[in-house]
Design a protein around this motif. Structure first.
Motif, PDB file in Angstrom:
ATOM      1  N   ALA A 276       4.140   5.745  -5.218  1.00 44.65           N
ATOM      2  CA  ALA A 276       4.359   3.940  -5.216  1.00 44.65           C
ATOM      3  C   ALA A 276       3.159   3.346  -5.230  1.00 44.65           C
ATOM      4  O   ALA A 276       2.461   2.497  -6.330  1.00 44.65           O
ATOM      5  N   VAL A 277       1.785   3.975  -4.359  1.00 47.50           N
ATOM      6  CA  VAL A 277       0.269   3.513  -4.201  1.00 47.50           C
ATOM      7  C   VAL A 277      -0.015   3.307  -5.670  1.00 47.50           C
ATOM      8  O   VAL A 277      -0.714   2.473  -5.808  1.00 47.50           O
TER       9      VAL A 277
ATOM     10  N   VAL B  57       1.210   3.301  -8.980  1.00 43.69           N
ATOM     11  CA  VAL B  57       2.301   2.402  -8.579  1.00 43.69           C
ATOM     12  C   VAL B  57       1.438   1.695  -9.776  1.00 43.69           C
ATOM     13  O   VAL B  57       1.193   0.375 -10.431  1.00 43.69           O
ATOM     14  N   CYS B  58       1.558   0.905  -8.016  1.00 42.65           N
ATOM     15  CA  CYS B  58       1.371   0.208  -7.425  1.00 42.65           C
ATOM     16  C   CYS B  58      -0.249  -0.605  -8.016  1.00 42.65           C
ATOM     17  O   CYS B  58      -0.933  -1.345  -8.508  1.00 42.65           O
ATOM     18  N   PHE B  59      -1.735   0.582  -7.660  1.00 46.89           N
ATOM     19  CA  PHE B  59      -2.609   0.256  -8.293  1.00 46.89           C
ATOM     20  C   PHE B  59      -2.745   0.493  -9.156  1.00 46.89           C
ATOM     21  O   PHE B  59      -4.102  -0.472 -10.521  1.00 46.89           O
TER      22      PHE B  59
ATOM     23  N   ILE C 203      -0.397  -0.672 -12.381  1.00 51.39           N
ATOM     24  CA  ILE C 203       0.149  -2.014 -12.827  1.00 51.39           C
ATOM     25  C   ILE C 203      -0.685  -2.757 -12.241  1.00 51.39           C
ATOM     26  O   ILE C 203      -1.334  -3.181 -13.155  1.00 51.39           O
ATOM     27  N   SER C 204      -1.217  -2.709 -11.181  1.00 52.88           N
ATOM     28  CA  SER C 204      -2.673  -4.073 -10.763  1.00 52.88           C
ATOM     29  C   SER C 204      -3.511  -4.227 -11.982  1.00 52.88           C
ATOM     30  O   SER C 204      -4.411  -4.671 -12.102  1.00 52.88           O
TER      31      SER C 204
ATOM     32  N   SER D 217       0.265   1.115 -21.312  1.00 59.01           N
ATOM     33  CA  SER D 217       1.731   0.924 -20.486  1.00 59.01           C
ATOM     34  C   SER D 217       2.024   2.920 -21.028  1.00 59.01           C
ATOM     35  O   SER D 217       1.979   3.209 -19.596  1.00 59.01           O
TER      36      SER D 217
ATOM     37  N   CYS E 104      -0.244   4.793 -17.982  1.00 60.91           N
ATOM     38  CA  CYS E 104       0.083   4.335 -17.083  1.00 60.91           C
ATOM     39  C   CYS E 104       1.115   5.463 -16.445  1.00 60.91           C
ATOM     40  O   CYS E 104       1.526   5.842 -15.056  1.00 60.91           O
TER      41      CYS E 104
ATOM     42  N   LEU F 200       1.124   8.506 -14.152  1.00 65.08           N
ATOM     43  CA  LEU F 200       2.609   8.633 -12.547  1.00 65.08           C
ATOM     44  C   LEU F 200       3.091   9.477 -12.369  1.00 65.08           C
ATOM     45  O   LEU F 200       3.319  10.091 -11.663  1.00 65.08           O
TER      46      LEU F 200
END
Ligand code: ADP
Length: 430
Positions: A15-16, A18-20, A22-23, A173, A176, A180
């Motif tokens: 989750a961390v 993904v957030c990183f 995506i940001s 994407s 990413c 992931l």
């Protein structure tokens, strides 16, 4: 338990990540789009000024003589750049036209132009071929001193940039997603490493509890028999107070012996050191025996203790553990009930998608609040500590019950309402 912690850690890592990611993608993509957009905007605005400057003379001539001929600009034009020059009567004075397929759409767009003077705007053109083209278009009024001579429209085809940006977003994407997957895998491996010290310390703690409980059993039984010996020795003359102290000591030693035995059971269960000795036996015999043993306690409290069962209900299980399960559930039902209540133990076979033997212990006691119905299966959890302690509870009974049921591949749950009573339902594979 450790598998759960590991999965949870992996999920947190992922989750961390993904957030990183995506940001990062949003920030870098937006930054890039803004830089390119601004670059093109400045370029087209400069181009508009250049064209306005170049056409001052033509527009001045046009104002002096209306018959001034139309000027087709012969500049090198690959269709990517265009300009239109209009006089104050909206007559075209000069033009360098864009590619034929976008011409009509551009004329339509500048016909209804509402942009600010001198500011280039990204314009999306919908072509009849269903294609979309992107142009940066700018309109600029041409002045000579304070006198307006006409308007210049310039534009640049930036479709290839827009397509490139869309592709870039797709690539980012995909990267990413790929990262992931890699991050989740790496997270799983790292989480596995991170819990090694926790595992070690947990197993040391488990060994300690098991060893301590084991070592405490002998001194406790010595103490218990010593208190008994003192109490029964005829030569000892005790005051009432001393007798009371000895009785209290005896009951505390018994309580401690029970806690130690329960802790030892759980510590061995955690270590996987408890073997189940499964055999085929009639579960009703065991249930009846337990009910018989509790009848005096129930009678003393004025509680009706009933058994509902069918004969010859055989089960493949550890007889001692199933006996212990009955003891825990009936003991609790009798402990947490008001005077003159009723406890019913039902043992029956259920034939659904799976054949199971259900053990149901129902009481009309104080009940368990809904938010605590899951917590009571945790170690040392007691709703009312003082009451449980007075009743001889340790808070370990239901943890042991849960372990016994799960070790047999079954489930245990409770349905309860405060003030109405509780029903514990155990379902064991038949
Ligand atoms: P204890 O030794 O205290 O009985 P348990 O693990 O067996 O420990 O039970 C945990 C807690 O669950 C008890 O302290 C009590 O608050 C609650 N509980 C268990 N059974 C019942 C019941 N039949 N009715 C009401 N409360 C219950």
């Amino acid at each position: 338990m450790f598998a759960k912690i590991r999965n949870r850690l992996t999920m947190v890592y992922a989750a961390v990540m993904v957030c990183f990611l995506i940001s990062f993608i949003i920030a870098s993509y937006t930054g890039l789009v803004w830089v390119l957009y601004r670059e093109e905007q400045l370029d087209v605005e400069a181009f508009a000024k250049e064209e306005a400057h170049e056409h001052i003379n033509v527009l001045r001539q046009k104002q002096l003589s209306a018959n001034q001929p139309f000027v087709e600009d012969d500049e090198q034009n690959d269709g990517k750049l265009f300009h239109y020059v209009f006089d104050m009567n909206n007559q075209q004075v000069s033009a360098s036209e864009p590619a034929p397929e976008v011409r009509a759409a551009i004329i339509e767009s500048i016909g209804s132009w509402k942009g600010a003077d001198g500011e280039a705007i990204l314009t999306k053109l919908h072509l009849p071929s269903d294609n979309k083209n992107y142009f940066m278009i700018c309109s600029l009024k041409v002045y000579e001193g304070d006198r307006a001579l006409g308007t210049v429209f310039v534009g640049k085809d930036i479709t290839s940039y827009c397509i490139m940006l869309k592709r870039l977003l797709l690539v980012l994407s995909t990267v990413c997603l790929l990262f992931l997957v890699i991050a989740t895998f790496a997270g799983h491996v790292l989480a596995g490493r991170a819990i090694i010290p926790i595992k070690n310390s947990f197993s040391r703690q488990r060994e300690f509890v098991a060893d301590a409980s084991h070592e405490l059993r002998t001194p406790l039984s010595v103490m218990l028999s010593s208190v008994d010996a003192i109490r029964t020795d005829d030569e000892n003359k005790f005051s009432t107070f001393s007798e009371q102290v000895l009785d209290d000591m005896k009951s505390e030693i018994k309580r401690m012996t029970k806690i130690v035995a329960d802790l030892l059971t759980l510590a061995r269960a955690d270590a996987g050191a408890t073997n189940l000795f499964k055999e085929k036996f009639d579960i009703n015999n065991v249930a009846e025996k337990v009910i018989r043993s509790f009848q005096p306690v129930a009678a003393e409290k004025g509680i009706k203790l009933e058994f509902v069962g069918t004969n010859n209900l055989f089960i493949q299980a550890d007889r001692e553990r199933i006996n212990q399960l009955f003891l825990i559930l009936i003991d609790n039902a009798l402990k947490f009930i008001q005077h003159e209540g009723a406890v019913i133990l039902t043992v029956k076979q259920v034939t659904g998608s799976k054949r199971t033997v259900n053990i149901i212990v129902q009481d009309n006691g104080q009940g368990i609040p809904e938010d605590q119905q899951q917590l009571i299966f945790e170690r040392f959890y007691r709703i009312d500590k003082a009451r449980s302690r007075d009743a001889g509870g340790t808070g370990l009974g239901l943890s042991i019950a849960k372990w016994i049921v799960e070790a047999h591949g079954g489930t245990i749950k409770v349905e309860s309402s405060v003030g109405v009573g509780s029903t514990f339902i155990v379902s064991l594979p038949s």
